[in-house]
Design a protein around this motif. Structure first.
Motif, PDB file in Angstrom:
ATOM      1  N   ASP A  22       0.808  -1.220   0.000  1.00 20.64           N
ATOM      2  CA  ASP A  22       0.000   0.000   0.000  1.00 20.64           C
ATOM      3  C   ASP A  22       0.839   1.267   0.000  1.00 20.64           C
ATOM      4  N   LEU A  23       2.076   1.121   0.430  1.00 20.34           N
ATOM      5  CA  LEU A  23       2.953   2.282   0.464  1.00 20.34           C
ATOM      6  C   LEU A  23       3.148   2.770  -0.969  1.00 20.34           C
ATOM      7  N   LYS A  24       3.067   4.052  -1.163  1.00 20.53           N
ATOM      8  CA  LYS A  24       3.157   4.568  -2.525  1.00 20.53           C
ATOM      9  C   LYS A  24       4.595   4.891  -2.918  1.00 20.53           C
ATOM     10  N   VAL A  25       5.559   4.293  -2.239  1.00 22.90           N
ATOM     11  CA  VAL A  25       6.964   4.591  -2.526  1.00 22.90           C
ATOM     12  C   VAL A  25       7.731   3.292  -2.790  1.00 22.90           C
ATOM     13  N   PRO A  26       8.888   3.402  -3.426  1.00 21.85           N
ATOM     14  CA  PRO A  26       9.708   2.213  -3.687  1.00 21.85           C
ATOM     15  C   PRO A  26      10.171   1.549  -2.387  1.00 21.85           C
ATOM     16  N   VAL A  27      10.070   0.236  -2.353  1.00 20.18           N
ATOM     17  CA  VAL A  27      10.536  -0.534  -1.203  1.00 20.18           C
ATOM     18  C   VAL A  27      11.272  -1.766  -1.719  1.00 20.18           C
ATOM     19  N   VAL A  28      12.397  -2.062  -1.100  1.00 20.87           N
ATOM     20  CA  VAL A  28      13.101  -3.310  -1.403  1.00 20.87           C
ATOM     21  C   VAL A  28      13.242  -4.074  -0.105  1.00 20.87           C
ATOM     22  N   VAL A  29      12.910  -5.352  -0.116  1.00 14.93           N
ATOM     23  CA  VAL A  29      13.057  -6.128   1.106  1.00 14.93           C
ATOM     24  C   VAL A  29      14.182  -7.137   0.944  1.00 14.93           C
ATOM     25  N   ILE A  30      14.908  -7.339   2.024  1.00 14.93           N
ATOM     26  CA  ILE A  30      15.983  -8.326   2.022  1.00 14.93           C
ATOM     27  C   ILE A  30      15.451  -9.575   2.707  1.00 14.93           C
ATOM     28  N   GLY A  31      15.399 -10.654   1.976  1.00 11.53           N
ATOM     29  CA  GLY A  31      14.738 -11.869   2.432  1.00 11.53           C
ATOM     30  C   GLY A  31      13.559 -12.117   1.506  1.00 11.53           C
ATOM     31  N   VAL A  32      12.950 -13.282   1.624  1.00 11.39           N
ATOM     32  CA  VAL A  32      11.823 -13.592   0.753  1.00 11.39           C
ATOM     33  C   VAL A  32      10.589 -13.934   1.581  1.00 11.39           C
ATOM     34  N   PRO A  33       9.589 -13.087   1.541  1.00 12.36           N
ATOM     35  CA  PRO A  33       8.363 -13.367   2.292  1.00 12.36           C
ATOM     36  C   PRO A  33       7.583 -14.500   1.630  1.00 12.36           C
ATOM     37  N   GLY A  34       6.662 -15.085   2.361  1.00 14.00           N
ATOM     38  CA  GLY A  34       5.874 -16.187   1.818  1.00 14.00           C
ATOM     39  C   GLY A  34       5.133 -15.771   0.567  1.00 14.00           C
ATOM     40  N   ASP A  35       4.453 -14.645   0.663  1.00 13.27           N
ATOM     41  CA  ASP A  35       3.779 -14.112  -0.511  1.00 13.27           C
ATOM     42  C   ASP A  35       4.577 -12.930  -1.041  1.00 13.27           C
ATOM     43  N   GLU A  69      20.865  -0.698  -5.142  1.00 10.87           N
ATOM     44  CA  GLU A  69      20.799  -0.398  -6.573  1.00 10.87           C
ATOM     45  C   GLU A  69      19.351  -0.433  -7.070  1.00 10.87           C
ATOM     46  N   LEU A  70      18.641  -1.465  -6.676  1.00  9.00           N
ATOM     47  CA  LEU A  70      17.245  -1.596  -7.103  1.00  9.00           C
ATOM     48  C   LEU A  70      16.411  -0.443  -6.561  1.00  9.00           C
ATOM     49  N   LEU A  71      16.622  -0.122  -5.309  1.00  9.58           N
ATOM     50  CA  LEU A  71      15.814   0.924  -4.711  1.00  9.58           C
ATOM     51  C   LEU A  71      16.063   2.264  -5.386  1.00  9.58           C
ATOM     52  N   VAL A  72      17.330   2.584  -5.580  1.00  3.56           N
ATOM     53  CA  VAL A  72      17.666   3.871  -6.182  1.00  3.56           C
ATOM     54  C   VAL A  72      17.115   3.945  -7.607  1.00  3.56           C
ATOM     55  N   ALA A  73      17.193   2.832  -8.318  1.00  3.10           N
ATOM     56  CA  ALA A  73      16.617   2.800  -9.664  1.00  3.10           C
ATOM     57  C   ALA A  73      15.139   3.162  -9.586  1.00  3.10           C
ATOM     58  N   GLY A  74      14.463   2.579  -8.610  1.00  9.15           N
ATOM     59  CA  GLY A  74      13.050   2.886  -8.426  1.00  9.15           C
ATOM     60  C   GLY A  74      12.829   4.356  -8.111  1.00  9.15           C
ATOM     61  N   LEU A  75      13.648   4.898  -7.247  1.00  5.38           N
ATOM     62  CA  LEU A  75      13.499   6.299  -6.848  1.00  5.38           C
ATOM     63  C   LEU A  75      13.738   7.228  -8.029  1.00  5.38           C
ATOM     64  N   ASP A  76      14.730   6.890  -8.820  1.00  6.12           N
ATOM     65  CA  ASP A  76      15.078   7.748  -9.942  1.00  6.12           C
ATOM     66  C   ASP A  76      14.162   7.506 -11.132  1.00  6.12           C
ATOM     67  N   GLY A  77      13.252   6.554 -10.972  1.00  5.00           N
ATOM     68  CA  GLY A  77      12.338   6.262 -12.062  1.00  5.00           C
ATOM     69  C   GLY A  77      13.046   5.733 -13.286  1.00  5.00           C
ATOM     70  N   ARG A  78      14.288   5.277 -13.077  1.00  3.96           N
ATOM     71  CA  ARG A  78      15.055   4.801 -14.237  1.00  3.96           C
ATOM     72  C   ARG A  78      14.377   3.581 -14.852  1.00  3.96           C
ATOM     73  N   ARG A  79      14.062   2.665 -13.991  1.00  6.52           N
ATOM     74  CA  ARG A  79      13.154   1.597 -14.437  1.00  6.52           C
ATOM     75  C   ARG A  79      12.376   1.213 -13.184  1.00  6.52           C
ATOM     76  N   GLU A  80      11.221   0.734 -13.372  1.00 11.35           N
ATOM     77  CA  GLU A  80      10.382   0.431 -12.210  1.00 11.35           C
ATOM     78  C   GLU A  80      11.009  -0.655 -11.357  1.00 11.35           C
TER      79      GLU A  80
END
Lengths: 334, 334
Positions: free
Chosen positions: B136-149, B300-311
């Motif tokens: 629901d958060l309207k901002v880029p998020v990267v998680v370390i680890g893999v949740p069940g879903d 790297e992934l998060l910053v890419a998201g923030l910069d809108g470089r690629r989703e």
DNA sequence: TTGAAAGCGTTACCAC
DNA sequence: GTGGTAACGCTTTCAA
């Protein structure tokens, strides 16, 4: 995005009133107070920290400079960070990480660009390039550790001198006439870490006072070194005592003692630092440096400075460690 | 305080021009460019991040949620944090610490109040209360680890499955027909840590494939447990191999083996996780999970998201560990 | 190639 | 007790 203006409209008041409801800097009628509160929850209002920081000239963010190559073990460092973060939060502040490799210019960056309101520096050394810069910074700074020239610098640290005195006095009271001081790793001695000097001073002072004889032997994380340390200590007295401030070698030393047929805590005293003692295999008397206390104190002092409650006093604040006897089961190594 | 307006006056240009010099979003004549640059250095100008963030709707601060009771050892956790901080800095961002005890509402706080632009969550569990909130958060998020879903969640983690396969395949290639799998500590198994399942799956798959027999024995940080594990393993084969993913027990296991008269790396194979291996006393083959790689990827992934470089792609990114043979001297315990 | 001016969402001063 | 409004120091649109 919901702004205070939206809240104002919803509550039928002016925008500035909403601001005053939040700050409480003005007496408001119970009625407006309630209406604004309701409007806020109804709209799910969250104040914008950016606008707030710009207008109020305060971000409620504190910079924390963490070491990259820690002298203290990572577990203890981690605890420092966690306690500082939680404690800061308790005072309404957040923590911004600054890594040590950014050095003095990193401090100037986060302060100059007004990313944070103040700074906490971890692990300052006797001759630390950051200290002169701290004096010129126009914001509150608290350093953890004691630099050589602490003039007008607010410092917090564990009182290593007292720690050493407590330990030696404890051993003297137990009837020891001799103590084997298993030294800090030589790498540490070579570096610019003055808490070692302070610890030395404490050992010397207490030894002098109680007439206990100190045998200083090489420390370090190698089996042979520790083995040698133990044998030297056992030869030196028929009621031996070991003082082992470096927590990294405690487990090894305990095992070494047991392999020599001694029972630490019973026929030989062993006093170490208690920060971790993860794998307690024997009764151990520990010096507790309690990073929690030091961290909490650092945050408290800084926030006081930020809130202007009382000035940072530019003094050295030393937290006195305690001596603790840990309960644990004796496990003979396989 | 020096503002862009002061710089403008000094350089004889308008304030907006100063802004454009910094952003480079507009072609400027070499002359103005130079004059503004000079004025900046002359006055020691530092842009005000608060005003900047308010106007640009970006603070260049990334929230990092750190665990309070880490499952992974503190040293490794510390390395994660340091790498993330340095890496973020390299991309022009700073790290704001958020402690795990703030939970999902902590995330909503720092994002809602716009203290940071995005989030990195460490150590997410299979069933993690933060995951639905992330969606629901309207901002880029990267998680370390893999949740069940992991649906539409961008995750980064070490590929524990491949790690296990690599390890078992390595042992099979060395000629082992049997491997003793010294389990993770039971505390970990009980918790909601899915990387263990993934590791298990890898062991099972590789064992199946290569026809190697797996003996799973209890692990844990107790001497007796490890002693038992070693004896079971030695009985089970005349060319024994040990797979020890839990780095906390490696040293103990090595010693235990040597006390049983075996030489790890020579007449018995030992494969562990190489994150720390601080006191290497025997040749050891390790699985390297390299937290550095995982951290760097997350940033790297998060910053890419923030910069809108690629989703942010909402995919799971697994970094494959490697198998390394460590050189070291054999030291027989005293 | 550049400048003027309208925001951004608060805080806090000045009125009433 | 309350409202209007001028900052705060930038970014970015609109004009020239």
């Amino acid at each position: 995005m919901v702004t205070s203006r939206d809240v104002a409209r919803e509550a039928g008041v002016s925008q500035s009133t909403v601001s005053y409801v939040m700050s409480g800097k003005r007496p408001l009628s119970d009625d407006t107070l309630r209406r604004v509160d309701e409007a806020m929850t109804r709209l799910g209002y969250q104040p914008n920290s950016r606008a707030r920081a710009l207008a109020a000239k305060r971000s409620h963010v504190v910079g924390l400079m963490i070491p990259l190559s820690p002298r203290i073990e990572a577990a203890s460092l981690m605890r420092f960070i966690q306690v500082i973060a939680s404690e800061a939060r308790g005072h309404g502040h957040d923590i911004l990480l600054v890594t040590e490799d950014e050095g003095a210019s990193g401090m100037q960056r986060v302060i100059g660009e007004q990313i944070c309101d103040g700074l906490i520096l971890m692990q300052v050394e006797t001759d630390d390039e950051r200290i002169p810069v701290v004096r010129d910074l126009k914001v509150p700074v608290v350093v953890i550790g004691v630099p050589g020239d602490a003039e007008s610098i607010t410092c917090v640290d564990a009182d290593y001198r007292s720690a050493a005195e407590l330990a030696v006095d404890f051993l003297a009271a137990r009837g020891h006439r001799q103590v084997t001081f298993v030294d800090w790793p030589s790498g540490l001695r070579q570096r610019d870490v003055n808490f070692i000097e302070r610890f030395d001073a404490g050992v010397a002072a207490a030894a002098q006072r109680s007439g206990i004889e100190v045998l200083q032997v090489e420390g370090g994380a190698h089996r042979e070194t520790i083995g040698r340390a133990v044998r030297s200590g056992l030869e030196a007295s028929n009621y031996p005592a070991f003082l082992v401030p470096d927590s990294g070698v405690q487990a090894m030393l305990q095992e070494s003692l047991m392999l020599e047929g001694r029972r630490p805590g019973l026929d030989v005293s062993l006093i170490g630092s208690g920060e971790d003692a993860p794998q307690q295999i024997v009764p151990l008397t520990t010096i507790d440096f309690v990073p929690n206390v030091v961290s909490a104190r650092a945050v408290e002092l800084l926030v006081a400075g930020l809130d202007g409650r009382r000035e940072l006093d530019g003094q050295v604040h030393l937290e006195v460690p305690t001596i603790t006897e840990r309960e644990s089961t004796i496990v003979v190594p396989t």
